[in-house]
Motif scaffolding. Structure first.
Motif, PDB file in Angstrom:
ATOM      1  N   GLY A 180       1.395  13.442   4.284  1.00 53.09           N
ATOM      2  CA  GLY A 180       0.870  13.777   5.598  1.00 53.09           C
ATOM      3  C   GLY A 180      -0.297  12.898   5.999  1.00 53.09           C
ATOM      4  O   GLY A 180      -0.663  12.830   7.182  1.00 53.09           O
ATOM      5  N   PHE A 181      -0.894  12.202   5.015  1.00 47.96           N
ATOM      6  CA  PHE A 181      -2.021  11.326   5.307  1.00 47.96           C
ATOM      7  C   PHE A 181      -1.594  10.101   6.125  1.00 47.96           C
ATOM      8  O   PHE A 181      -2.442   9.394   6.650  1.00 47.96           O
ATOM      9  CB  PHE A 181      -2.693  10.869   4.013  1.00 47.96           C
ATOM     10  N   CYS A 182      -0.271   9.845   6.177  1.00 48.29           N
ATOM     11  CA  CYS A 182       0.208   8.680   6.934  1.00 48.29           C
ATOM     12  C   CYS A 182       0.319   8.971   8.430  1.00 48.29           C
ATOM     13  O   CYS A 182       0.448   8.051   9.243  1.00 48.29           O
ATOM     14  CB  CYS A 182       1.571   8.224   6.396  1.00 48.29           C
ATOM     15  N   THR A 212     -10.237   6.780   4.005  1.00 46.76           N
ATOM     16  CA  THR A 212      -9.618   7.569   2.930  1.00 46.76           C
ATOM     17  C   THR A 212      -8.194   7.967   3.271  1.00 46.76           C
ATOM     18  O   THR A 212      -7.317   7.955   2.403  1.00 46.76           O
ATOM     19  CB  THR A 212     -10.462   8.832   2.647  1.00 46.76           C
ATOM     20  N   TYR A 213      -7.936   8.324   4.544  1.00 44.82           N
ATOM     21  CA  TYR A 213      -6.575   8.686   4.942  1.00 44.82           C
ATOM     22  C   TYR A 213      -5.630   7.508   4.732  1.00 44.82           C
ATOM     23  O   TYR A 213      -4.515   7.663   4.239  1.00 44.82           O
ATOM     24  CB  TYR A 213      -6.545   9.124   6.410  1.00 44.82           C
ATOM     25  N   CYS A 225      -2.581   7.296   2.063  1.00 40.98           N
ATOM     26  CA  CYS A 225      -1.256   6.966   2.606  1.00 40.98           C
ATOM     27  C   CYS A 225      -0.644   5.800   1.834  1.00 40.98           C
ATOM     28  O   CYS A 225       0.512   5.858   1.406  1.00 40.98           O
ATOM     29  CB  CYS A 225      -1.364   6.622   4.090  1.00 40.98           C
ATOM     30  N   ASN A 226      -1.426   4.731   1.634  1.00 45.13           N
ATOM     31  CA  ASN A 226      -0.931   3.551   0.908  1.00 45.13           C
ATOM     32  C   ASN A 226      -0.618   3.892  -0.549  1.00 45.13           C
ATOM     33  O   ASN A 226       0.353   3.389  -1.120  1.00 45.13           O
ATOM     34  CB  ASN A 226      -1.970   2.430   0.962  1.00 45.13           C
ATOM     35  N   PHE A 259       4.368   4.757  -4.305  1.00 39.22           N
ATOM     36  CA  PHE A 259       5.242   5.465  -5.243  1.00 39.22           C
ATOM     37  C   PHE A 259       6.446   6.099  -4.535  1.00 39.22           C
ATOM     38  O   PHE A 259       7.181   6.883  -5.135  1.00 39.22           O
ATOM     39  CB  PHE A 259       4.442   6.561  -5.960  1.00 39.22           C
ATOM     40  N   GLY A 260       6.625   5.731  -3.264  1.00 46.80           N
ATOM     41  CA  GLY A 260       7.755   6.234  -2.513  1.00 46.80           C
ATOM     42  C   GLY A 260       7.668   7.701  -2.160  1.00 46.80           C
ATOM     43  O   GLY A 260       8.685   8.371  -1.948  1.00 46.80           O
TER      44      GLY A 260
END
Length: 272
Positions: free
Chosen positions: A74-76, A58-59, A63-64, A69-70
């Motif tokens: 924080g998930f990345c 899910t993270y 992130c993706n 959408f540019g």
């Protein structure tokens, strides 16, 4: 006197039958719990503690999504500092037993439903039995959809938020295993039961406690309650609350249609 004794024996016979249905359900839960306890290391590492892995599915998906959408997210770069703590001598052992029983209930849920159905079915008419044969399948499907939704959507957001929330850097987060495992198991079970709303409404409509008009009249009130519930079980941001609220509101609308169908069938049956 003989008649009252007959009724009393009939009532006691029903209690005895119910007792055995409950006993068999409990045995099924315990058997699954024993299996969970035997394989507890793998279950804890790959399931109950899975949301502490920065590479959790899910993270990466969030992130993706935001990156497409540019938007920075924080998930990345998810990080979980420190290990979970066990502060009592018996804490790990007692936690593994209690968690095994909860997971046992979740896995054995279809069988428990089947036992409940076996107890109720003899009191139904043949036509009612035929119409509600899909009860176990539908209720089980809704239950496990709730489990999956909580595991892959609600829990990752909740764990990410609570692990990274701080009032001030003068306070350090040091979580115990009980608090983390409790969050996971309570959310799994709570959301799964919440997904049973159409089934619950079906039975409430069947006994006349709920009507489609009642559900429609209090739709706005239900929306407020859903938003409050979403705010409790998710991080306090609009996106998370919307993600959680949408399926619950869809289930509410389905429940209205279910109630309408039940009332319509009853009116047709009694010629109203």
């Amino acid at each position: 006197m003989a008649e009252s004794e007959g009724k009393e024996m009939s009532f006691l016979a029903h209690l005895e039958e119910l007792r055995w249905h409950l006993v068999r359900s409990f045995i099924a839960i315990v058997l699954v719990a024993v299996a969970v306890f035997i394989f507890q290391k793998d279950i804890y590492e790959n399931f109950l503690l899975a949301h502490r892995d920065p590479n959790f599915l899910t993270y990466r998906a969030f992130c993706n999504f935001f990156s497409a959408f540019g938007v920075e997210s924080g998930f990345c770069n998810v990080e979980f500092s420190g290990e979970l703590q066990s502060l009592k001598v018996t804490q790990q052992f007692m936690n593994s037993i209690w968690t095994s029983l909860i997971l046992g209930l979740i896995v054995a849920f279809p069988y428990v439903l089947w036992e409940i159905w076996r107890f109720i079915a003899p009191g139904l008419h043949e036509q009612e039995v035929k119409k509600s044969r899909g009860f176990i399948l539908i209720a089980s499907l809704l239950f496990f959809v709730g489990v999956l939704f909580s595991f892959f959507v609600i829990l990752p957001m909740s764990v990410y938020f609570f692990y990274n929330y701080e009032i001030t850097d003068m306070i350090q987060n040091q979580f115990t295993m009980d608090s983390h495992i409790g969050l996971v198991t309570n959310t799994l079970l709570g959301v799964a039961i919440m997904f049973e709303l159409p089934v619950i409404i079906y039975f409430l409509s069947k006994i006349g406690l709920v009507t489609p008009a009642f559900l429609k009249r209090y739709r706005k009130h239900a929306l407020v309650l859903v938003l409050i519930l979403a705010a409790i079980i998710t991080p306090p941001d609009v996106a998370s609350q919307v993600i959680v609220s949408i399926p619950i509101l869809i289930l509410y609308e389905i429940s209205i249609k279910v109630s309408k169908r039940v009332i319509k069938n009853q009116e047709k049956k009694y010629g109203k």
